[in-house]
Scaffold this active site. Sequence first.
Site, short mmCIF file in Angstrom:
data_model
loop_
_atom_site.label_atom_id
_atom_site.label_comp_id
_atom_site.label_asym_id
_atom_site.label_seq_id
_atom_site.Cartn_x
_atom_site.Cartn_y
_atom_site.Cartn_z
N LYS A 158 0.94 -1.04 -0.20
CA LYS A 158 -0.01 0.08 0.04
C LYS A 158 0.98 1.41 0.08
CE LYS A 158 -3.67 2.43 2.60
NZ LYS A 158 -4.47 2.39 3.74
N GLU B 54 10.29 -4.58 4.71
CA GLU B 54 10.65 -5.88 4.16
C GLU B 54 10.27 -6.20 2.78
OE1 GLU B 54 9.07 -4.80 6.92
OE2 GLU B 54 9.01 -5.98 8.59
N GLY C 205 -4.71 -1.91 4.71
CA GLY C 205 -3.81 -2.81 4.39
C GLY C 205 -4.91 -4.53 4.55
N ARG C 206 -5.10 -4.80 5.96
CA ARG C 206 -5.78 -5.88 6.29
C ARG C 206 -7.18 -6.13 5.71
NH1 ARG C 206 -4.75 -2.72 10.31
NH2 ARG C 206 -6.42 -1.82 11.73
N GLU D 158 -4.75 -6.96 14.79
CA GLU D 158 -4.20 -5.50 14.25
C GLU D 158 -5.59 -4.70 14.41
OE1 GLU D 158 -2.29 -4.49 10.34
OE2 GLU D 158 -0.78 -4.71 11.47
N HIS E 16 -5.07 -33.86 16.84
CA HIS E 16 -3.90 -34.52 17.27
C HIS E 16 -2.70 -33.71 17.83
CE1 HIS E 16 -5.61 -38.53 15.75
NE2 HIS E 16 -6.09 -37.58 15.08
N LYS F 97 9.28 -0.42 14.22
CA LYS F 97 9.87 0.00 13.20
C LYS F 97 10.97 1.27 13.18
CE LYS F 97 5.66 -0.79 10.26
NZ LYS F 97 4.57 -0.25 9.52
#
Length: 547
Positions: free
Chosen positions: A210, A216, A271-272, A357, A388, A508
Amino acid sequence: MTMNQPSLTERPAWQALATHFEQIEPLHLRQLFADDSQRAERLSVEAEGIYFDYSKHRITTETIDLLLQLAEECGLRERIDALFRGEKINITENRAVLHVALRAPREQAIDVDGADVVPAVHGVLDKMAGFANRVREGEWTGYTGRRIRNVVNIGIGGSDLGPVLAYEALRHYSRRDMTFRFVSNVDGTDFAEATQDLDPAETLFIVASKTFTTQETMTNARSAREWTLRTLGDEAAVAKHFVAVSTNAPEVTRFGIDPANMFIFWDWVGGRYSMSSAIGLSTMIAIGPDNFRAMLAGFHAMDEHFRTAPFERNLPVLMGLLTVWYADFFGAETVAVLPYDQYLKRFPAYLQQLTMESNGKSVTLDGRRVSYETSPIYWGEPGTNGQHSFYQLIHQGTKLIPCDFLGFSQSLNPLGEHHTLLMANLFAQSEALAFGKPAAEVRAEGTADWLVPHRTFEGNRPSTTLLADQLTPEMLGKLVALYEHSVYTQGVIWNVNPFDQWGVELGKVLASRIIPELQSSDEPELRHDGSTNALIRRYRERRGAAM
Ligand code: F6P
């Protein structure tokens, strides 16, 4: 609308719920079902092809009435309308929140700052479709003229988790003669492993960000460019092997991607909440524009359901209110999401960003510290693998963990009795959690007295079961929108802003301060705390050490 509201805990419905909780807490689901033969019918809803069974919750109809009253007192109706009207409900960033516009039909009009955004949304969708078709049909070739066989999405957070979820969930509908990979972590291993068997001449990178400034993503994108140019040699190759999805045209151009190969979205898409935007370009290439549009239609159907259905039959509202009930009255700290469908293996990871978030906040919209719990921790794994592994704790541990079970009546891969066994397990788990196995029953089976406590299941462990016919693109859209709006419902009740994420900033900033301290060839002067200083020093000493 939202400022200076009375504190949530002072609201009449909240106080009534607190009193009501004292009556509900000792009740067992065994009793609740025994007392009401119609309970399953009464506490289940079918909407948009989803059968939503919430009868195995520690509630009565009075609980639901009180939760609905709480929703009214918190102004949920008005807040839903504000969202759909495009009001700037993300007040800390002064932005509208209009992911619902991303899936609005062409003929609908939704204004932001006086301009209808729907034509632009469809303009981008059309551009995406044109591009996706050219790649899928081999018309868009790489620099050497070879067709594109590999698509690598580079992004992180919402620019990764949505595309990953959609690709994995809709793999059945995807091009099997193409390879799709997703690189998110700044750990070079992620990029190296994702590309080690790919031919640069046949590989297209989608740089999805965005902001187009995320450390990253930009680091991975630069490595991708070097990787491509190492083989293809010519800068001109970038135009054929890189496209961007972003809101930031200047940064995209600065990176060297032709603006013609940029697919835009807007600051009113969080973003999400961006899976249904151009961030879904890799999804569209994988499943084709028609399937992508079917997914958007599913999102839209659930948006409309949320906007128009009465709250007592409104799936996101019910789901959101139940989450509040357990988080705030039972003190449940987590929610387990348990899809009985291998294709949904990344759904829990996707939901972690969406939920945590969004509502992992501790101040209200007017800046006061909350005096109640907000977002639970979401986690999960596909069934039956979880059975399991960690289900032991859900069945017999000391923690109350409300579960969402998701399943489908029809398998996309019918194989012998597999699907019957899978679904039998889903139904068995929710039954075992709710009803347990009392000590008397264990004893009556001839179990030795000393072993009885170990083999007893208390039960009374709540769950929702969501049952749909089949995992189609449309159904995936509905499921994601269901959780999106459930998150909004929770945020409205808690009076927090589900659409900002200031909590990611400090790390950050500190990382950007530490980077030069790790890079410097001279011994840097460290001004952190003692622990951080020591860690940096040790890393600097040891990183060159022989293995
Ligand atoms: O750091 C958190 C975050 O801002 C998320 O909200 C977002 O989805 C992610 O980073 C990626 O951001 P971008 O798409 O701008 O690269």
